[in-house]
Enzyme design. Structure first.
Site, mmCIF file in Angstrom:
data_model
loop_
_atom_site.group_PDB
_atom_site.id
_atom_site.type_symbol
_atom_site.label_atom_id
_atom_site.label_comp_id
_atom_site.label_asym_id
_atom_site.label_seq_id
_atom_site.Cartn_x
_atom_site.Cartn_y
_atom_site.Cartn_z
ATOM 1 N N GLU A 30 29.401 24.760 14.733
ATOM 2 C CA GLU A 30 28.509 24.120 13.751
ATOM 3 C C GLU A 30 29.137 22.840 13.200
ATOM 4 O O GLU A 30 28.441 21.837 12.975
ATOM 5 C CB GLU A 30 28.217 25.072 12.580
ATOM 6 N N ASP B 181 53.647 45.198 44.699
ATOM 7 C CA ASP B 181 53.024 43.970 45.216
ATOM 8 C C ASP B 181 53.717 42.710 44.699
ATOM 9 O O ASP B 181 53.313 41.611 45.062
ATOM 10 C CB ASP B 181 51.546 43.901 44.791
ATOM 11 N N THR C 44 52.113 48.615 40.514
ATOM 12 C CA THR C 44 51.515 47.452 41.176
ATOM 13 C C THR C 44 52.451 46.247 41.081
ATOM 14 O O THR C 44 52.623 45.509 42.053
ATOM 15 C CB THR C 44 50.145 47.128 40.542
ATOM 16 N N CYS D 156 31.218 28.033 7.796
ATOM 17 C CA CYS D 156 30.180 27.173 8.382
ATOM 18 C C CYS D 156 28.880 27.263 7.593
ATOM 19 O O CYS D 156 28.115 26.292 7.522
ATOM 20 C CB CYS D 156 29.935 27.561 9.827
ATOM 21 N N ARG E 24 40.213 36.170 35.822
ATOM 22 C CA ARG E 24 41.482 36.251 35.099
ATOM 23 C C ARG E 24 41.514 35.215 33.980
ATOM 24 O O ARG E 24 41.913 35.508 32.855
ATOM 25 C CB ARG E 24 42.666 35.978 36.045
ATOM 26 N N CYS F 54 29.689 31.616 10.038
ATOM 27 C CA CYS F 54 30.659 32.425 9.296
ATOM 28 C C CYS F 54 30.540 32.165 7.799
ATOM 29 O O CYS F 54 30.064 31.125 7.350
ATOM 30 C CB CYS F 54 32.070 32.150 9.795
ATOM 31 N N GLU G 177 43.475 44.958 37.054
ATOM 32 C CA GLU G 177 43.822 44.885 38.480
ATOM 33 C C GLU G 177 44.948 45.864 38.716
ATOM 34 O O GLU G 177 46.095 45.576 38.391
ATOM 35 C CB GLU G 177 44.299 43.478 38.856
ATOM 36 N N GLY H 280 45.924 49.966 40.807
ATOM 37 C CA GLY H 280 45.687 50.819 41.955
ATOM 38 C C GLY H 280 44.619 51.866 41.691
ATOM 39 O O GLY H 280 43.963 51.880 40.646
ATOM 40 N N ALA H 281 44.472 52.776 42.666
ATOM 41 C CA ALA H 281 43.421 53.785 42.627
ATOM 42 C C ALA H 281 43.620 54.790 41.485
ATOM 43 O O ALA H 281 42.657 55.365 40.983
ATOM 44 C CB ALA H 281 43.361 54.517 43.964
#
Lengths: 429, 429
Positions: A75, A223, A219, A107, A207, A98, A360, A362-363
């Site tokens: 605003e 990885d 992970t 605002c 991301r 606000c 992100e 694993g299973a």
């Protein structure tokens, strides 16, 4: 003006919503405000994305959006752009203005001071303690208020902020990538690459939008996952995104330099579940070989608290222990399976002002989040490949015996991304 | 006219294709011919789908399509509809007019007799022994010929017929249905229903289009699979499909009665792999509890021939042994793993005039067909569900150790069918 009670505020808002009517011109202006709000999507967290358009005699005389916490709200940018012409104007804003003095003045007061004639609001502030207070200030000053125009689209601008305000937990997007037969790696662990480069660029955009990325020590170790936003891997349209600021809004001229922009890409907080403190050796070693610790950006390690701290999990976790400049640590009590209690984790992350959480992992974590009904959206990248029954699966779930027990979803978007398919679905809990 | 040699025919066709040019009106007429051809898709096998439009002075004076083997070809229907006006007309036909006396006289001769001025052909006859012969008859009679208009669409009308003519095997569509994580049944075998009723109706349409449905004794015994086309389960648009005939073409007035139409739904041949003759007891028993044998329609049981019959597999298999009115039997030699040799099977099915083969079976046959590169298209219905890693997988493949070895596909169509997703993909062999 006496401070209205919660029930008075709720009644006021309900009355205004019931009486509000909108025409096509209203919709166009609010669409413009929503499009402006989206420009903040890589930067505003923990604040919400908000856009504002000020119109006088059918003409836009100023607009703006919120870019970053601590900087002016949408605003204020719009009022500044409109200058001296705001008297009698109509203001379109995607979120209730606000009412409080925070890092910036309220605002609602600024709109009163600017003498606008009317304020059209897409949605009320989602914080139940605040909702209606900004509206009450406007109404008390004799400004006309309408509420509810394009409310669903406005809601979609800030799923995480809204959920954090209303349920004290982040909006959780679970990312998965698999072959058509739902496999994430060959039996020997080989998984580079299942999806193509376009899908991997797409992941970078998610991301970049997230307040935080959640993964696990497994992970990270297996990885060597960096879990950061790589400017060079953002799709071309996304890399150019900040540059668009200049075309539509003068507030960002100072950001015209591409290198500056690149540096301004916010690195989401990387939250890593490390129940058994497997990463400790890496934190302490200045020569850690793990990318996670060698790249800039904040890291929160989540350790399991062996003793159950009944009801105190949230409080304890808020006292983040800071190991060094970029790594902090929270302890979360373990559940009965001696895993980190995921509900407690989500409360703790909300206390850390995390709006949108991108997962992100694993299973195992995927399955646990699903079984705890903590997933708000799944994003599955399906590669046009078949990896066969010996390959590794997508989600570890308790063994089910009836189809009726199977977790169900509904598709909300299907998009081909390069050679792959991106499926977005919402759980039907 | 002397009979032209193969090389003369090839040269003639190549020259005509190189010289052919088409305008927008040509395309519209050929599109109409293609749309007409599609009307035969449930009935023409083993013949191809063909449509024909005859145009004079820019006006359509007759059209038609092939409905069923033994009945007139598309060109004859169109000529009959045009009546006495064909002199000087242009004929658009989706496939090269036939040149031989079969169950009907050659269409090329009929076009010559009708004195048309020009014939526009979408694609040449795919049978390498025939290709160009119909065209040569037209050219010899002084009729102008153009070739190649909308050839890809014309090809898509008859993938099975074309493959059978060119490679002596059917076009194989592998149907799979799974959850988002590629699971086809819970660990205990429970699988009813993974996909919704709309997807199951969609399957009925594919079954109805196929010349034959391939499955295995395991699937028939375990699921009591009937593998037939259920008129009541065909989607509404498909149930009405034959009724459309009346609106567009007078040749089918006699089919106006819905009950007649229902009876005319062709039941594809059900081909069941029964390597070890597990179904024999059911064939001989007049009181078999299996739906497969209690419902009308032809059945071919495929038994494994223990002795390898070098090079004679095809010949032997053509001598189908007829058990009773609806059940016949072929023997196919076993491969080195003592499974039915799938390449030999495909040759044998092509000899049985099967154009399009729709495969509904388990993960083992799916994997074996894929590993033998015998799948031309996969159709995967993905339900918005997650069944977890303990559930059963989609395809049994040999264990792979590198991502580069993984079978790859390209998506050709993605369609939401009810709550589910239908993914169509072509293998990249």
């Amino acid at each position: 003006m006496p401070i209205p009670s919660r029930s008075e505020l709720d009644l006021l808002v309900a009355d205004i919503i019931a009486a509000s009517q909108f025409n096509a011109a209203d919709s166009l202006h609010m669409q413009r405000a929503i499009a402006l709000a989206e420009k903040g999507r890589f930067t505003t967290a923990p604040n919400p994305n908000v856009g504002c358009v000020i119109v006088k005699a059918g003409k836009v005389i100023g607009d703006g959006f919120h870019l970053r916490a601590g900087e002016p709200h949408a605003e204020i940018h719009a009022l500044n752009a409109a200058g001296a012409q705001t008297h009698g104007a109509t203001c379109y804003v995607t979120l209730e203005p606000c009412s409080h003095y925070g890092r910036t003045p309220p605002c609602a007061a600024a709109l009163v001071k600017a003498n606008v004639n009317e304020v059209v609001i897409a949605m009320v502030d989602p914080n139940p303690k605040v909702a209606g207070k900004g509206i009450a200030i406007l109404v008390a000053a004799g400004i006309k208020v309408r509420i509810g125009l394009l409310a669903a689209q406005a809601h979609a601008l800030n799923p995480g902020f809204i959920l954090r305000m209303q349920k004290q937990r982040p909006f959780v997007r679970l990312k998965m990538a698999a072959s058509l037969d739902g496999r994430t790696a060959l039996k020997n662990g080989e998984s580079k690459w299942i999806t193509g480069s376009a899908a991997r660029s797409d992941v970078q955009v998610y991301r970049a939008q997230a307040s935080a990325i959640l993964s696990t020590a497994s992970t990270v170790i297996m990885d060597d996952a960096s879990l950061n936003v790589r400017y060079s891997e953002l799709g071309a349209s996304q890399r150019d995104y900040p540059a668009l600021y200049n075309e539509s809004n003068s507030q960002l001229n100072s950001l015209s330099d591409r290198e500056t922009l690149q540096k301004q890409v916010r690195q989401p907080i990387r939250v890593v579940l490390d129940n058994h403190c497997r990463l400790d050796a890496h934190v302490e070693s200045s020569s850690s070989a793990l990318k996670l610790f060698s790249l800039p950006g904040e890291i929160i390690l989540v350790n399991g608290a062996k003793e159950s701290i009944d009801g105190k999990g949230e409080q304890r976790s808020a006292d983040a222990l800071r190991d060094n400049e970029s790594v902090s640590r929270i302890e979360i009590k373990q559940d009965r399976h001696h895993n980190i209690d995921l509900n407690q984790l989500m409360s703790a992350l909300a206390q850390q002002d995390i709006n949108e959480l991108w997962v992100e992992a694993g299973a195992t974590l995927a399955g646990a989040l699903l079984e705890n009904k903590l997933v708000d959206e799944i994003i599955i990248y399906l590669a046009p490949k078949l990896m066969g029954d010996s390959a590794r699966g997508l989600a570890v779930l308790s063994e089910l015996t009836e189809m009726a027990q199977v977790p169900k979803f509904s598709f909300t978007d299907i998009t081909q991304v390069g050679d792959d398919l991106r499926i977005t679905a919402k759980p039907e809990y």
